[in-house]
Design a protein around this motif. Sequence first.
Motif, PDB file in Angstrom:
ATOM      1  N   TYR B  12       0.723  -1.290   0.045  1.00 59.75           N
ATOM      2  CA  TYR B  12       0.050   0.166  -0.181  1.00 59.75           C
ATOM      3  C   TYR B  12       0.931   1.316   0.068  1.00 59.75           C
ATOM      4  CZ  TYR B  12      -2.826   3.895   1.825  1.00 59.75           C
ATOM      5  OH  TYR B  12      -3.183   5.171   1.759  1.00 59.75           O
ATOM      6  N   GLU B  15       2.616   1.765  -3.363  1.00 56.11           N
ATOM      7  CA  GLU B  15       1.378   2.434  -4.404  1.00 56.11           C
ATOM      8  C   GLU B  15       0.952   3.730  -4.159  1.00 56.11           C
ATOM      9  OE1 GLU B  15      -1.827  -0.198  -5.721  1.00 56.11           O
ATOM     10  OE2 GLU B  15      -0.562  -1.923  -4.987  1.00 56.11           O
ATOM     11  N   SER B  16       1.062   4.418  -2.803  1.00 55.17           N
ATOM     12  CA  SER B  16       0.534   5.747  -2.598  1.00 55.17           C
ATOM     13  C   SER B  16       1.609   6.534  -2.606  1.00 55.17           C
ATOM     14  CB  SER B  16      -0.211   5.493  -1.008  1.00 55.17           C
ATOM     15  OG  SER B  16      -1.061   4.471  -1.060  1.00 55.17           O
ATOM     16  N   GLN B  19       5.063   5.664  -5.879  1.00 59.44           N
ATOM     17  CA  GLN B  19       4.504   5.218  -7.061  1.00 59.44           C
ATOM     18  C   GLN B  19       3.310   6.414  -7.417  1.00 59.44           C
ATOM     19  OE1 GLN B  19       3.357   1.492  -7.292  1.00 59.44           O
ATOM     20  NE2 GLN B  19       5.437   0.524  -6.928  1.00 59.44           N
ATOM     21  N   GLY B  20       3.043   7.409  -6.136  1.00 54.56           N
ATOM     22  CA  GLY B  20       1.817   8.248  -6.299  1.00 54.56           C
ATOM     23  C   GLY B  20       2.492   9.650  -6.323  1.00 54.56           C
ATOM     24  N   TYR B  21       2.467  10.217  -4.990  1.00 55.89           N
ATOM     25  CA  TYR B  21       2.962  11.825  -5.139  1.00 55.89           C
ATOM     26  C   TYR B  21       4.248  12.070  -5.106  1.00 55.89           C
ATOM     27  CZ  TYR B  21       2.857  10.645  -0.168  1.00 55.89           C
ATOM     28  OH  TYR B  21       3.121  10.154   1.071  1.00 55.89           O
ATOM     29  N   ALA B 181       1.085  14.717   2.942  1.00 56.79           N
ATOM     30  CA  ALA B 181       0.712  13.446   2.772  1.00 56.79           C
ATOM     31  C   ALA B 181       0.987  12.408   3.384  1.00 56.79           C
ATOM     32  CB  ALA B 181       0.861  13.441   0.947  1.00 56.79           C
TER      33      ALA B 181
END
Lengths: 104, 299
Positions: B12, B15-16, B19-21, B181
């Motif tokens: 998780y 991915e957050s 690979q996210g912000y 974040a």
Amino acid sequence: MSSVDVDPGADRTRGDADETPRRRYELEDLGFDEVPKKYRKFYRRWNGPGDTIAPNEALCPVCKVIIRSPRELRAGDRLYCMACMTRVRIVAGENGGLETETLY
Amino acid sequence: MTNFLDAYSIQYWLESCPQGYLMDTDYGHPADEKEPALVIEDPVLRDAAIRTTVQLVVGERCALASSSGLVGCAPDAPSQCFLATQTLDEARHVEVFTQRLYDLGVKKKELEDVIARYANPNLVKFAEILLEKVDKKDFVAGVVGQNVVLEGMAFSVFEMMETVNRDPNPKFAHTLTGTIADERRHVGFGENRIGSLIRQYPERKSEIEQMQKDMSYFMLATFADNFRSNEMQQEVEHARDELDAGARGDATWQGVNLAQAEPAEIEAVLSDTILKDFQARLGRIGLAYQTPAKPRVAA
């Protein structure tokens, strides 16, 4: 079930006291990139106290992110905030509106 | 309902966050963004930026020591896993804020001297209270101190700083957006994990509430030192002289226009926001908020 299998907005709601049909909403990605891609449409950033929260939206009290559901929300519904991994319940607020409370 | 601990996984986090912000960022911001020339070239603004950034490095070093220390005393594997990701988040925060010091012209060989010179003594005391709990392998107090008090403070401080910098310094604002974040997950863990643990150990409540009171006092004293100092007054006036209203942009946070407010007003809204936030967070997990003493005004 891993966290990324949790669908935060889709039919995890339980607020069925009001039996009138709920309005449905088409959700689109509003650029919230703090959760895995396939869940981004279920969230958006909160723009502060002046931000209007729609009938299918709720403010996470823990991390101040807006959780979005494909259905109109009602008291008793349960939602999941994937940004801070908190479960919340929709409750009737004192002013007649809807509020959220955490479920620990 | 599945166990809330199931949510804490490395997958998780991958991915957050990376690979996210954080995708395509360079020390937390787009690679083509630089510190504004005015901040680099104006000695008063540069000094103010260095002093502010040192406090961020000090706070994040504390969070890094604390989260890594708590990995070893977490009562279950998912909590260990979450704290391992938090340790990496905090290490990243130390790195990006240290990099900002380098971007502002601090030489690597000067780094520790600059931090020692500018670190606020009250912020150091704030950190020491938390790290004492971690040294004793006190998981419940450590998580309240770290993920509710320290991270709760950081959450609001970063939000306020991001608002102030959004228009005049997008590079720093973007660095802060990524840390905010991260803080969302950290405060979420604090409430979720402690909300259940505090019910198991109600006898710990008064000691933990005292810790919150002590940490809150040193937080307020840090703000008082910062916002009430003559240097701050001069820096604010100087910055407003140098930046016209258009360059400052809309910097409204918690109903206060930070671009126009006096330092005392900014201190009041920041302190008030954080203390109310502590009260709400502690109330949700079954702890009673303790009002800290008001720090004395420095001469």
